[in-house]
Scaffold this active site. Structure first.
Site, PDB file in Angstrom:
ATOM      1  N   TYR A   1     -10.247  51.881 -11.577  1.00 27.93           N
ATOM      2  CA  TYR A   1     -11.130  53.049 -11.620  1.00 27.93           C
ATOM      3  C   TYR A   1     -12.320  52.751 -12.530  1.00 27.93           C
ATOM      4  O   TYR A   1     -12.713  53.525 -13.372  1.00 27.93           O
ATOM      5  CB  TYR A   1     -10.354  54.282 -12.110  1.00 27.93           C
TER       6      TYR A   1
ATOM      7  N   GLN B   1     -11.164  38.511 -12.192  1.00 34.69           N
ATOM      8  CA  GLN B   1     -10.294  37.539 -12.869  1.00 34.69           C
ATOM      9  C   GLN B   1      -8.849  38.016 -13.005  1.00 34.69           C
ATOM     10  O   GLN B   1      -7.963  37.228 -13.283  1.00 34.69           O
ATOM     11  CB  GLN B   1     -10.874  37.156 -14.241  1.00 34.69           C
TER      12      GLN B   1
ATOM     13  N   HIS C   1     -15.748  42.223  -3.081  1.00 34.75           N
ATOM     14  CA  HIS C   1     -16.378  40.936  -3.378  1.00 34.75           C
ATOM     15  C   HIS C   1     -15.401  39.884  -2.866  1.00 34.75           C
ATOM     16  O   HIS C   1     -14.184  40.037  -3.005  1.00 34.75           O
ATOM     17  CB  HIS C   1     -16.578  40.830  -4.895  1.00 34.75           C
TER      18      HIS C   1
ATOM     19  N   GLY D   1     -21.538  50.242  -9.126  1.00 38.14           N
ATOM     20  CA  GLY D   1     -20.701  51.363  -8.735  1.00 38.14           C
ATOM     21  C   GLY D   1     -21.280  52.726  -9.098  1.00 38.14           C
ATOM     22  O   GLY D   1     -21.160  53.686  -8.331  1.00 38.14           O
TER      23      GLY D   1
ATOM     24  N   GLU E   1     -26.658  36.721  -8.762  1.00 43.23           N
ATOM     25  CA  GLU E   1     -26.500  37.264 -10.111  1.00 43.23           C
ATOM     26  C   GLU E   1     -26.728  36.226 -11.188  1.00 43.23           C
ATOM     27  O   GLU E   1     -27.325  36.515 -12.216  1.00 43.23           O
ATOM     28  CB  GLU E   1     -25.141  37.983 -10.268  1.00 43.23           C
TER      29      GLU E   1
ATOM     30  N   GLU F   1     -42.163  47.159 -18.469  1.00 43.32           N
ATOM     31  CA  GLU F   1     -42.937  47.318 -17.229  1.00 43.32           C
ATOM     32  C   GLU F   1     -42.239  46.703 -16.009  1.00 43.32           C
ATOM     33  O   GLU F   1     -42.609  46.986 -14.879  1.00 43.32           O
ATOM     34  CB  GLU F   1     -44.333  46.716 -17.391  1.00 43.32           C
TER      35      GLU F   1
HETATM   36  P1  NAD Z   1     -14.493  47.223 -13.710  1.00 47.24           P
HETATM   37  O1  NAD Z   1     -14.294  46.205 -14.751  1.00 47.24           O
HETATM   38  O2  NAD Z   1     -15.577  48.215 -13.862  1.00 47.24           O
HETATM   39  O3  NAD Z   1     -13.172  48.073 -13.477  1.00 47.24           O
HETATM   40  C1  NAD Z   1     -11.923  47.507 -13.299  1.00 47.24           C
HETATM   41  C2  NAD Z   1     -10.841  48.563 -13.256  1.00 47.24           C
HETATM   42  O4  NAD Z   1      -9.585  47.893 -13.134  1.00 47.24           O
HETATM   43  C3  NAD Z   1     -10.724  49.422 -14.509  1.00 47.24           C
HETATM   44  O5  NAD Z   1     -10.383  50.721 -14.122  1.00 47.24           O
HETATM   45  C4  NAD Z   1      -9.562  48.780 -15.271  1.00 47.24           C
HETATM   46  O6  NAD Z   1      -8.881  49.710 -16.080  1.00 47.24           O
HETATM   47  C5  NAD Z   1      -8.682  48.349 -14.135  1.00 47.24           C
HETATM   48  N1  NAD Z   1      -7.810  47.245 -14.473  1.00 47.24           N
HETATM   49  C6  NAD Z   1      -8.112  46.125 -15.187  1.00 47.24           C
HETATM   50  N2  NAD Z   1      -7.039  45.327 -15.260  1.00 47.24           N
HETATM   51  C7  NAD Z   1      -6.047  45.949 -14.593  1.00 47.24           C
HETATM   52  C8  NAD Z   1      -4.678  45.632 -14.326  1.00 47.24           C
HETATM   53  N3  NAD Z   1      -4.147  44.491 -14.785  1.00 47.24           N
HETATM   54  N4  NAD Z   1      -3.943  46.503 -13.580  1.00 47.24           N
HETATM   55  C9  NAD Z   1      -4.479  47.636 -13.129  1.00 47.24           C
HETATM   56  N5  NAD Z   1      -5.765  47.994 -13.355  1.00 47.24           N
HETATM   57  C10 NAD Z   1      -6.531  47.165 -14.079  1.00 47.24           C
HETATM   58  O7  NAD Z   1     -14.642  46.396 -12.334  1.00 47.24           O
HETATM   59  P2  NAD Z   1     -15.833  46.471 -11.270  1.00 47.24           P
HETATM   60  O8  NAD Z   1     -17.092  45.948 -11.873  1.00 47.24           O
HETATM   61  O9  NAD Z   1     -15.814  47.810 -10.621  1.00 47.24           O
HETATM   62  O10 NAD Z   1     -15.367  45.364 -10.216  1.00 47.24           O
HETATM   63  C11 NAD Z   1     -14.350  45.613  -9.252  1.00 47.24           C
HETATM   64  C12 NAD Z   1     -14.622  44.763  -8.026  1.00 47.24           C
HETATM   65  O11 NAD Z   1     -15.818  45.197  -7.403  1.00 47.24           O
HETATM   66  C13 NAD Z   1     -14.800  43.282  -8.309  1.00 47.24           C
HETATM   67  O12 NAD Z   1     -14.265  42.573  -7.226  1.00 47.24           O
HETATM   68  C14 NAD Z   1     -16.294  43.122  -8.339  1.00 47.24           C
HETATM   69  O13 NAD Z   1     -16.742  41.821  -8.026  1.00 47.24           O
HETATM   70  C15 NAD Z   1     -16.693  44.089  -7.251  1.00 47.24           C
HETATM   71  N6  NAD Z   1     -18.064  44.566  -7.324  1.00 47.24           N
HETATM   72  C16 NAD Z   1     -18.502  45.160  -8.460  1.00 47.24           C
HETATM   73  C17 NAD Z   1     -19.770  45.677  -8.507  1.00 47.24           C
HETATM   74  C18 NAD Z   1     -20.212  46.466  -9.720  1.00 47.24           C
HETATM   75  O14 NAD Z   1     -21.101  47.250  -9.560  1.00 47.24           O
HETATM   76  N7  NAD Z   1     -19.642  46.344 -10.884  1.00 47.24           N
HETATM   77  C19 NAD Z   1     -20.638  45.570  -7.400  1.00 47.24           C
HETATM   78  C20 NAD Z   1     -20.150  44.972  -6.221  1.00 47.24           C
HETATM   79  C21 NAD Z   1     -18.858  44.477  -6.203  1.00 47.24           C
HETATM   80 MG    MG Z   2     -24.173  41.068  -6.075  1.00 46.90          MG
END
Ligand code: NAD
Ligand code: MG
EC number: 1.1.1.86
Length: 421
Positions: free
Chosen positions: A97, A156, A180, A206, A267, A303
């Site tokens: 979440y 990871q 991803h 997100g 990125e 800017e």
């Molecule tokens: P995040 O770090 O914001 O959130 C991760 C969530 O997982 C948190 O709620 C955390 O509490 C939970 N979590 C962590 N370890 C855990 C465990 N062992 N068991 C259960 N829950 C656990 O992650 P994110 O940036 O939203 O990334 C999630 C995926 O979305 C990744 O694959 C990322 O590459 C992809 N993604 C992210 C973005 C972005 O905007 N951040 C954009 C595109 C794709």
């Molecule tokens: Mg990207």
């Protein structure tokens, strides 16, 4: 050519890919200026000397070369190409979440999908999610009742959670979804063949995915299917993208390989590793030359947003069009980005393609992330930020901007997101 791949019809729904493609509802967008046949490369011109520097701007050289790029066409899907009834009688588990997790869970729920959020019971996000009216369960329990499991944990940690809580609880035939391609592409997660595997990857953070949905719009996504055992994976993938609000903007068809490699490249070499270092370096050069940091902040950083906004609206031409002739001339003749930069980008891309970047990152993470944590701490204090907070406080509109609860409560000015710890 790649094929959408759906073989059968999903029971009672008319959204299999044969239908979508056959009715002419997909659009093929040839890219501008790419008029040479695949494989044709015009002879490279020798970079000329500028301002006494040995090599010319790579940007100019690149413009001369672009005509040689192969013709590419993208398949793009919109709202009308997907059917939410695919989710009738189905449950979607959103694991995590965080940035993406909260956006997916809330958007799908608001689109009428039955959603359960899977989290560790100790996670701070449990309360967040419940306050927003969502059902929350431990990961294993959420997986056990789901027909679709979207894994939105940090890349990871996904493999370990998959082994421990997902794989043993996955219903036969349940679909696995990702935002991803990292873990599937590099083989850290290897689902058995009987599970559909698809990707809906928002091309935006997100918090923007949620904000845009709430505003009645959507962030575009790229979509891919890696395993399609039942022939229904594409309609499911597109229905997911629709429920996320993404088809309001459009979904571009890709593969796990293409998404993973280009996403990492973007990125690390342009959006973050490129721009962030460029701004920081520019700030150092000005302040070391004796200019006031406040002025330097405006000139090399603030800017940027305005130019990016203009470029978002109308591309680089619009950003350039709005700038003075002096600025444009300086842009065209700059020697900062060189052939050497391009070579370094190609080197970085190679490390992404051969898996060595992924391995370096994952090995460090497996060891408790000593290098990552050290870097995160080091980069929490960029020189720019010595004046950043003071200057940003001058922009009243920043404070009035709609921020969702998760963003408001978890961004504390530092890089790490609190709910991840
Ligand atoms: P995040 O770090 O914001 O959130 C991760 C969530 O997982 C948190 O709620 C955390 O509490 C939970 N979590 C962590 N370890 C855990 C465990 N062992 N068991 C259960 N829950 C656990 O992650 P994110 O940036 O939203 O990334 C999630 C995926 O979305 C990744 O694959 C990322 O590459 C992809 N993604 C992210 C973005 C972005 O905007 N951040 C954009 C595109 C794709
Ligand atoms: Mg990207």
């Amino acid at each position: 050519p790649v094929h959408a791949g759906a073989k059968g019809k999903s029971a009672g729904h008319n959204v299999d890919m044969g239908d979508v493609r056959g009715s002419g509802r997909t659009r093929t967008i040839p890219q501008k200026g790419m008029t040479f046949p695949r494989g044709h490369n015009p002879p490279r011109r020798k970079p000329s000397a500028i301002n006494g520097l040995p090599d010319a701007s790579c940007a100019r050289q690149h413009r001369q070369d672009i005509k040689g790029a192969p013709i590419m066409a993208a398949t793009i899907w919109y709202e009308k190409d997907a059917d939410l009834s695919v989710f009738d009688g189905k449950k979607v588990a959103i694991l995590g979440y965080g940035s993406q997790g909260h956006a997916h869970a809330l958007n799908l729920r608001d689109s009428g999908v039955d959603v359960v959020v899977g989290l560790r019971p100790t996670s701070k996000s449990v309360e967040f999610a419940k306050e927003q009216g969502l059902e929350v369960k431990p990961v294993g329990e959420a997986v056990a009742e789901a027909d679709v499991v979207m894994i939105l944990l940090p890349d990871q940690y996904q493999a370990a959670v998959y082994k421990k809580d997902v794989e043993p609880n996955l219903k036969p035939g349940a679909a696995l979804a990702f935002a991803h391609g990292f873990n599937i592409h590099y083989g850290y997660i290897k689902p058995s063949e009987d599970h559909p595997v698809f990707m809906v990857a928002p091309k935006g953070p997100g918090h923007i995915v949620r904000r845009e949905y709430a505003a009645g719009r959507g962030v575009p996504v790229v979509v891919a299917v890696e395993q399609d055992p039942d022939g229904k994976t594409w309609p499911l993938c597109l229905a997911y993208a629709k429920a996320l609000g993404a088809l309001r903007a459009g979904a571009i068809k890709t593969t796990f390989t293409e998404e993973t490699e280009t996403d990492l490249f973007g990125e690390q070499d342009v959006l973050m590793g490129g721009i962030n270092h460029l701004c920081d370096l520019g700030f150092d050069v000005l302040t070391e030359a004796g200019y006031q940091p406040e002025i330097a902040y405006f000139e090399v950083f603030h800017e940027l947003k305005m130019l990016v906004d203009l470029a978002n609206e109308g591309g680089l031409n619009k950003a350039r069009w709005s700038c003075s002739d002096t600025a444009q001339y300086g842009d065209y003749t700059s020697t900062v980005i060189t052939e050497e930069t391009k070579k370094r980008m190609q080197y970085q891309l190679k490390r992404i393609q051969d898996g060595s970047f992924a391995k370096e990152f994952m090995d460090d993470q497996a060891a408790g992330a000593p290098k990552f944590k050290k870097l995160q701490e080091e980069y929490s204090h960029p020189h720019l930020e010595t004046v950043g907070p003071k200057l940003r406080a001058m922009f009243s509109w920043n404070n009035a901007e709609a921020k969702d609860k998760d963003e408001a409560e978890s961004f504390n000015g530092k890089i790490a997101r609190t709910q991840v710890q």
